[in-house]
Design a protein around this motif. Structure first.
Motif, PDB file in Angstrom:
ATOM      1  N   LYS A 399      49.007  53.019  41.495  1.00 43.52           N
ATOM      2  CA  LYS A 399      47.657  53.614  41.598  1.00 43.52           C
ATOM      3  C   LYS A 399      46.878  52.944  42.729  1.00 43.52           C
ATOM      4  O   LYS A 399      46.093  53.582  43.427  1.00 43.52           O
ATOM      5  CB  LYS A 399      46.923  53.477  40.271  1.00 43.52           C
ATOM      6  CG  LYS A 399      47.504  54.374  39.182  1.00 43.52           C
ATOM      7  CD  LYS A 399      46.572  54.466  37.988  1.00 43.52           C
ATOM      8  CE  LYS A 399      47.098  55.484  36.993  1.00 43.52           C
ATOM      9  NZ  LYS A 399      47.580  54.910  35.757  1.00 43.52           N
ATOM     10  N   TRP A 402      48.112  54.448  46.027  1.00 45.85           N
ATOM     11  CA  TRP A 402      47.509  55.773  46.237  1.00 45.85           C
ATOM     12  C   TRP A 402      46.042  55.642  46.657  1.00 45.85           C
ATOM     13  O   TRP A 402      45.551  56.350  47.532  1.00 45.85           O
ATOM     14  CB  TRP A 402      47.592  56.617  44.967  1.00 45.85           C
ATOM     15  CG  TRP A 402      48.905  57.324  44.847  1.00 45.85           C
ATOM     16  CD1 TRP A 402      50.004  56.887  44.162  1.00 45.85           C
ATOM     17  CD2 TRP A 402      49.266  58.573  45.445  1.00 45.85           C
ATOM     18  NE1 TRP A 402      51.024  57.785  44.294  1.00 45.85           N
ATOM     19  CE2 TRP A 402      50.605  58.836  45.079  1.00 45.85           C
ATOM     20  CE3 TRP A 402      48.596  59.490  46.261  1.00 45.85           C
ATOM     21  CZ2 TRP A 402      51.283  59.978  45.489  1.00 45.85           C
ATOM     22  CZ3 TRP A 402      49.256  60.640  46.667  1.00 45.85           C
ATOM     23  CH2 TRP A 402      50.592  60.868  46.283  1.00 45.85           C
ATOM     24  N   GLN A 405      45.884  54.548  50.232  1.00 42.74           N
ATOM     25  CA  GLN A 405      46.179  55.671  51.135  1.00 42.74           C
ATOM     26  C   GLN A 405      44.962  56.576  51.271  1.00 42.74           C
ATOM     27  O   GLN A 405      44.613  57.016  52.367  1.00 42.74           O
ATOM     28  CB  GLN A 405      47.380  56.494  50.620  1.00 42.74           C
ATOM     29  CG  GLN A 405      48.722  55.799  50.775  1.00 42.74           C
ATOM     30  CD  GLN A 405      49.200  55.748  52.232  1.00 42.74           C
ATOM     31  OE1 GLN A 405      48.414  55.822  53.162  1.00 42.74           O
ATOM     32  NE2 GLN A 405      50.494  55.584  52.438  1.00 42.74           N
ATOM     33  N   ARG A 406      44.344  56.841  50.149  1.00 43.13           N
ATOM     34  CA  ARG A 406      43.143  57.698  50.158  1.00 43.13           C
ATOM     35  C   ARG A 406      42.050  57.049  51.021  1.00 43.13           C
ATOM     36  O   ARG A 406      41.436  57.693  51.882  1.00 43.13           O
ATOM     37  CB  ARG A 406      42.677  57.884  48.702  1.00 43.13           C
ATOM     38  CG  ARG A 406      41.531  58.836  48.483  1.00 43.13           C
ATOM     39  CD  ARG A 406      40.163  58.211  48.595  1.00 43.13           C
ATOM     40  NE  ARG A 406      39.821  57.311  47.510  1.00 43.13           N
ATOM     41  CZ  ARG A 406      38.755  56.543  47.544  1.00 43.13           C
ATOM     42  NH1 ARG A 406      37.937  56.550  48.585  1.00 43.13           N
ATOM     43  NH2 ARG A 406      38.491  55.739  46.541  1.00 43.13           N
ATOM     44  N   ASN A 428      53.591  54.142  52.943  1.00 42.39           N
ATOM     45  CA  ASN A 428      54.337  55.343  52.560  1.00 42.39           C
ATOM     46  C   ASN A 428      55.838  55.117  52.623  1.00 42.39           C
ATOM     47  O   ASN A 428      56.619  55.970  52.220  1.00 42.39           O
ATOM     48  CB  ASN A 428      54.003  56.454  53.564  1.00 42.39           C
ATOM     49  CG  ASN A 428      53.423  57.632  52.849  1.00 42.39           C
ATOM     50  OD1 ASN A 428      53.467  57.693  51.621  1.00 42.39           O
ATOM     51  ND2 ASN A 428      52.877  58.564  53.608  1.00 42.39           N
TER      52      ASN A 428
END
Ligand code: ADP
Length: 448
Positions: A399, A402, A405-406, A428
């Protein structure tokens, strides 16, 4: 408690210290070089003093100018941040003789842990795992060859006063060892005025795992768990996370307790980081060195423990006992930090000083930005190229990945090139997702 402290540093860490002090009601004095004149973070300090021209040797490393500023501004203490004078025992000693508290360890603890051979000997005594190798300094080639044959090649020759990777040589056989020994000694003598070296086993595929520790002046030492800084390029860390994703709770406890034992034995007060290399094949840890200062990557530890490391450093330095015991420290979730450097990864990471026309950082739940940059800020060419640290916290590693990345996808910086795109690519990559990396992963990926 102190009423005023001076910050002998610049950029994001100066701002981080100003923030901690402000929340404690402690006044701050910021110092700056002519190259940092007009930097916005300086306005958050209660007072600012120019200490000299742009080159660090004439300003942030200029002990006389910093002490003069401290005396004129009448401060009780100096926080050195990281880099510059943070691990300079002479500066620490000058502060002491001027009756200004150095926010960090005593001169003696800094010298003891800063000498890699002395530190390793203390570690052996305290049952902290170390690399097999010479017990002390090596002066004779024959002795070095004997030890290398005993522990097996490859071995690494290291300077006991070492830092910044200088005075280090890897050797795969006798001949390389003999010449490596001579050149490491010469290099160490030139760089540190101390040519003594030692040798240890060289680990080809290692992960970098380090433990945050903090001690007070009453003999207490507590660890704040570990960070994994395996993602580095040429010994410069790029991404740090906490906790380390490849160890279990039993290994974690053993490692972290060993680190706390080491700084307690050194009668250490203040924040320190005990660095280890982990052999993922055997799950064995080996002590690398102790950094006697706050580290760039301290925020990931703050995010998973809730401890304000800078505030605690100031408290213990003022003589207060640690405000928590080991059992109070709970590890919650997972944190990742990306160092955003004004460097061009497509041009061999060349630094990119100049005007930041666009600087629009991300936000939202679980996102923390530690930066002194803003749109309109001109990055000076004189210093480190890190312009921001982007930190995220979430329930678990996936989490957090992610979320990072966001956040990276929202980050707008221009026209200056940065490492943002590289971070997106790394986070990634299947090897990063699956923790199948070592400290040379980034170099292999980017071709050296
Ligand atoms: P410095 O203080 O000069 O930075 P370190 O002891 O921290 O020196 O070592 C710097 C880097 O060299 C480490 O981060 C690691 O990549 C590599 N290194 C040092 N010792 C070993 C070893 N025994 N095996 C493998 N790599 C090593």
């Amino acid at each position: 408690m102190f009423s005023r402290i001076l910050i002998a540093n610049r950029g994001e860490i100066a701002l981080r210290i100003i923030r901690a002090a402000k929340e404690m009601g402690v006044e701050t004095v910021a110092v700056y070089s002519e190259a940092d004149k007009g930097a916005a973070y300086l306005d958050f300090a209660d007072e600012k003093v120019c200490i000299g021209p742009g080159p660090a040797a004439q300003s942030y490393l200029n002990i006389a100018a910093i002490i003069a500023a401290a005396e004129v501004a009448n401060v009780d203490a100096i926080h050195p941040g990281y880099g510059f004078l943070a691990e300079n025992a002479h500066f620490n000693e000058v502060c002491r003789s001027c009756k200004i508290e150095f926010i960090g360890p005593s001169v003696e603890a800094m010298q003891l842990l800063g000498d890699k051979v002395a530190c390793k000997q203390l570690a052996i005594k305290m049952k902290v795992p170390v690399f097999p190798g010479s017990k002390g300094k090596i002066t004779k080639e024959e002795k070095a060859v004997e030890i290398a044959e005993e522990i097996g090649y490859p071995v690494i020759v290291k300077a006991s006063a070492g830092g910044g990777g200088r005075g280090m040589r890897v050797a795969h056989n006798d001949i390389a060892l003999r010449s490596g020994l001579r050149s490491a000694m010469t290099e160490a003598e030139a760089a540190f005025g101390d040519g003594s070296v030692y040798i240890e086993k060289f680990l080809e595929h290692a992960r970098h795992v380090e433990v945050q520790v903090i001690g007070d002046k009453h003999g207490n030492a507590v660890h704040l768990y570990e960070r994994d800084c395996t993602m580095q390029r040429r010994h410069q860390k790029l991404i740090e996370e906490a906790p380390c994703p490849v160890i279990d709770q039993e290994e974690r406890d053993q490692l972290c307790e060993a680190a706390a034992r080491l700084i307690q034995a050194a009668k250490y007060h203040g924040a320190a980081t005990v660095e280890f290399l982990l052999d993922p094949q055997t799950d064995s840890f080996y002590l690398l060195e102790v950094n006697t200062r706050v580290q760039v990557e301290h925020p990931v530890t703050e995010m998973i423990t809730g401890v304000d490391i800078l505030k605690t450093m100031i408290e213990v330095s003022a003589g207060e006992p640690l405000p928590f015991a080991q059992d109070d420290i709970e590890l919650t979730g997972h944190a990742i930090e990306c160092r955003i450097n004004a460097e061009d990864p497509d041009r061999n990471f060349t630094p990119q000083p100049g005007l930041l026309e666009v600087f629009s950082p991300p936000g939202g739940l679980g996102v923390r930005m530690d930066t002194h940059a803003y749109a309109g800020y001109r990055i000076p060419p004189n210093y480190d190229s890190m312009i921001a640290k982007l930190i995220v916290h979430a329930e678990d590693r996936e989490k957090a990945r992610w979320r990072m990345q966001r956040a990276l996808s929202e980050f707008r910086v221009g026209p200056i090139a940065t490492t943002i795109g590289l971070h997106r690519r790394l986070l990634n990559h299947s090897a990063v997702v699956n923790n199948d990396t070592d400290i040379h992963f980034v170099e292999r990926l980017l071709g050296g």
